[in-house]
Design a protein around this motif. Sequence first.
Motif, short mmCIF file in Angstrom:
data_model
loop_
_atom_site.label_atom_id
_atom_site.label_comp_id
_atom_site.label_asym_id
_atom_site.label_seq_id
_atom_site.Cartn_x
_atom_site.Cartn_y
_atom_site.Cartn_z
N THR A 21 0.74 -1.35 -0.06
CA THR A 21 0.02 0.15 -0.31
C THR A 21 0.98 1.19 0.25
OG1 THR A 21 0.23 -0.08 2.57
CG2 THR A 21 -1.41 -1.27 1.28
N GLN A 22 2.34 0.94 0.64
CA GLN A 22 3.09 2.42 0.51
C GLN A 22 4.27 2.17 -0.32
OE1 GLN A 22 3.00 0.61 4.10
NE2 GLN A 22 2.38 2.79 5.40
N TRP A 23 5.65 2.46 0.02
CA TRP A 23 6.42 2.56 -0.98
C TRP A 23 7.01 1.26 -1.30
CZ3 TRP A 23 6.02 7.34 1.70
CH2 TRP A 23 5.22 7.87 0.36
N GLY A 24 6.79 0.13 -0.75
CA GLY A 24 7.35 -1.18 -0.79
C GLY A 24 8.10 -1.59 0.76
N ASP A 25 8.56 -2.59 1.06
CA ASP A 25 8.76 -3.81 2.19
C ASP A 25 8.23 -3.25 3.38
OD1 ASP A 25 11.39 -2.87 1.00
OD2 ASP A 25 11.83 -1.24 0.86
N GLU A 26 6.66 -3.05 2.26
CA GLU A 26 5.47 -3.62 4.01
C GLU A 26 6.10 -5.21 4.81
OE1 GLU A 26 3.93 -0.66 0.63
OE2 GLU A 26 4.83 -3.10 0.51
N GLY A 27 6.01 -5.50 4.33
CA GLY A 27 6.55 -6.79 4.62
C GLY A 27 5.22 -8.61 4.12
N LYS A 28 5.32 -7.63 2.62
CA LYS A 28 4.32 -8.89 2.05
C LYS A 28 4.41 -10.25 1.99
CE LYS A 28 5.12 -6.35 -1.89
NZ LYS A 28 5.43 -4.86 -1.55
N GLY A 29 5.62 -10.23 1.97
CA GLY A 29 6.73 -11.83 1.62
C GLY A 29 5.74 -12.68 2.73
N LYS A 30 5.45 -11.82 4.35
CA LYS A 30 5.13 -12.75 5.52
C LYS A 30 3.59 -13.33 5.25
CE LYS A 30 5.56 -12.70 10.68
NZ LYS A 30 5.22 -11.41 11.75
N LEU A 31 2.80 -11.83 4.83
CA LEU A 31 1.32 -12.43 4.43
C LEU A 31 1.12 -13.57 3.33
CD1 LEU A 31 -1.84 -11.79 5.09
CD2 LEU A 31 -1.50 -10.20 3.20
N VAL A 32 1.82 -13.33 2.36
CA VAL A 32 1.54 -14.16 1.31
C VAL A 32 2.25 -15.77 1.87
CG1 VAL A 32 3.13 -15.29 -0.98
CG2 VAL A 32 2.05 -12.53 -0.31
N ASP A 33 2.77 -15.52 2.58
CA ASP A 33 3.24 -16.78 3.14
C ASP A 33 2.91 -17.64 4.47
OD1 ASP A 33 5.75 -19.05 4.27
OD2 ASP A 33 5.28 -17.71 6.59
N LEU A 34 1.88 -16.98 4.78
CA LEU A 34 0.11 -16.96 5.95
C LEU A 34 -0.40 -17.86 5.39
CD1 LEU A 34 -1.03 -16.94 8.32
CD2 LEU A 34 -1.88 -14.90 8.40
N LEU A 35 -0.77 -17.87 3.91
CA LEU A 35 -2.41 -17.79 2.82
C LEU A 35 -1.56 -18.73 1.78
CD1 LEU A 35 -2.84 -14.13 1.93
CD2 LEU A 35 -4.52 -15.42 4.02
N ALA A 36 -0.36 -18.61 1.39
CA ALA A 36 0.16 -20.10 0.82
C ALA A 36 0.01 -21.38 1.14
CB ALA A 36 1.30 -19.72 0.46
N ASP A 37 0.00 -21.46 2.26
CA ASP A 37 -0.28 -22.73 2.66
C ASP A 37 -1.68 -22.97 2.69
OD1 ASP A 37 1.72 -23.11 3.62
OD2 ASP A 37 1.03 -22.58 6.02
N LYS A 38 -2.63 -22.28 1.80
CA LYS A 38 -3.96 -22.85 1.78
C LYS A 38 -4.30 -22.67 0.12
CE LYS A 38 -4.84 -20.86 6.32
NZ LYS A 38 -4.07 -20.73 6.91
N VAL A 39 -3.04 -22.26 -0.38
CA VAL A 39 -4.14 -21.99 -2.13
C VAL A 39 -2.89 -22.99 -2.36
CG1 VAL A 39 -4.14 -20.07 -1.61
CG2 VAL A 39 -2.01 -20.20 -2.20
N ASP A 40 -3.56 -23.49 -4.41
CA ASP A 40 -3.09 -24.27 -5.02
C ASP A 40 -1.80 -23.35 -5.85
OD1 ASP A 40 -4.67 -26.86 -4.17
OD2 ASP A 40 -6.37 -25.02 -5.13
N ILE A 41 -1.97 -22.20 -6.05
CA ILE A 41 -0.76 -21.82 -6.64
C ILE A 41 -0.40 -19.32 -6.59
CG2 ILE A 41 -1.18 -20.52 -9.22
CD1 ILE A 41 -2.77 -22.34 -10.11
N VAL A 42 0.74 -19.10 -6.11
CA VAL A 42 0.95 -18.56 -6.30
C VAL A 42 1.45 -17.88 -7.34
CG1 VAL A 42 1.63 -18.61 -3.59
CG2 VAL A 42 3.44 -18.97 -5.24
N CYS A 43 1.17 -16.38 -7.88
CA CYS A 43 1.84 -16.07 -8.51
C CYS A 43 2.57 -14.39 -8.48
CB CYS A 43 0.45 -15.87 -9.62
SG CYS A 43 -0.35 -17.20 -9.65
N ARG A 44 3.11 -13.89 -9.68
CA ARG A 44 3.88 -12.61 -9.63
C ARG A 44 3.47 -11.90 -11.02
NH1 ARG A 44 8.82 -10.91 -8.04
NH2 ARG A 44 8.84 -9.32 -9.54
N CYS A 45 3.06 -10.89 -10.82
CA CYS A 45 1.99 -10.52 -12.28
C CYS A 45 3.36 -9.07 -12.73
CB CYS A 45 1.10 -9.71 -11.68
SG CYS A 45 1.23 -8.58 -10.74
N GLN A 46 4.34 -8.30 -12.11
CA GLN A 46 4.79 -7.36 -12.44
C GLN A 46 6.21 -7.08 -11.86
OE1 GLN A 46 4.23 -6.09 -8.81
NE2 GLN A 46 4.74 -4.54 -9.97
#
Length: 435
Positions: A21-46
Amino acid sequence: MSSNGMSDSNVKSSLNVVLGTQWGDEGKGKLVDLLADKVDIVCRCQGGNNAGHTVVVGESEYDFHLLPSGIINKNCTAVVGNGVVISLPQLFDEIARNEAKGLIDLKKQLIISDRAHMVFDFHQSVDGLQEKEKGKKSLGTTRKGIGPTYSTKVSRTGIRMADLLGDFSNFEEKFKSLVITYQKQFTDLNIDVDEELKHYRRYAEEIRNCVKDTVTFLHQSIKAGKTILVEGANATMLDIDFGTYPYVTSSNCTVGGVCTGLGLPPKLICDVYGVVKAYCTRVGDGPFPTEQNNEIGIILQERGKEIGVTTKRKRRCGWLDIVLLKYSNMINGYTHFAVTKLDILDTFDEVKIGIEYEINGKTLLSPPANACDLEQVNVKYLTLPGWKQNISNCRKFSELPLEAQRYILTIEELCGVPVRWIGVGPDRSSIINRS
């Protein structure tokens, strides 16, 4: 029925997005790590390897720059979409580095779009030369070649993964043509073309099994009911269109970049999770209204260990900026916030939130487009009492000190977005889930 009101009997999967939401470095990786346990596919788009996500698992710390950080989940397929620009040498290095830390055979989980553009070493050299030409007006880029690569993409002289894996003589011709173009502009740019081509013959075979038509793959996965998580790189205020231009990255790191960078229609997107650092940081040059060039900024930098994952530069630090956050929400339509690094504020007697901009006696409803104007704004602050205690062991919202609870509730009230997750420490378990 999805959370955006979409109804389609043929679509049973979920597609959720994590954005900065800001200028980066917010800690997105930690949330993705938390959510990735419950998904089949993770994507980078840009973006490219100018981004950096860190995930701490026990004693191990993994850093990702091109790979989606959700690849830590060994049951997850990791997709690098067409909107990403890829440096193959650095991708191979990233894979080897993380496999050495315990992750196993990452290429088996990895799918790369055949439409993704390639970053070459000379793009990185050009990035540095262009910054040098600007002198004092340099933008503070990561010098990873991201801007020059997107420039060749837009000028239609770029080279894609499909070119590398097709007739190599065509790849060779395009490569040499691009080199000549840059050497006309920078006469002292030295490139051993034959040596580079030799490397890329080998790279082609190393990566061939990973490269696919990801658009078809994702749509087939959606029809099959797979769950997908998109992890944005960089952040809203670095978006090429909506960020603090020209101090921005070269891609669309807002929700629109999900559609163009993966080939997915907007109607498929369910939830958009905005990751908010409990204060603000940015790397490199550019306006930063709530920056604290004082002891407060030093404390935030030191307690938050604010060193860029990619650049290794110290991050500039300041108070949370609600004006930017509300603007970011207008663009992306967040369904929930994840507030990270709340524990970094533990030692302050009082904490401040920037709630209003004023310039020449006029109150602004959003950040001005002109960077010079943004540098001149006066910020009105809301001051709240600090909590002056360690919150790193809290795992429920009710366990937080009342002052910390009030800080979170104030963010919700000012932005109109519920805070679902609260990070209270670096470990993957140091998080409060309010759901």
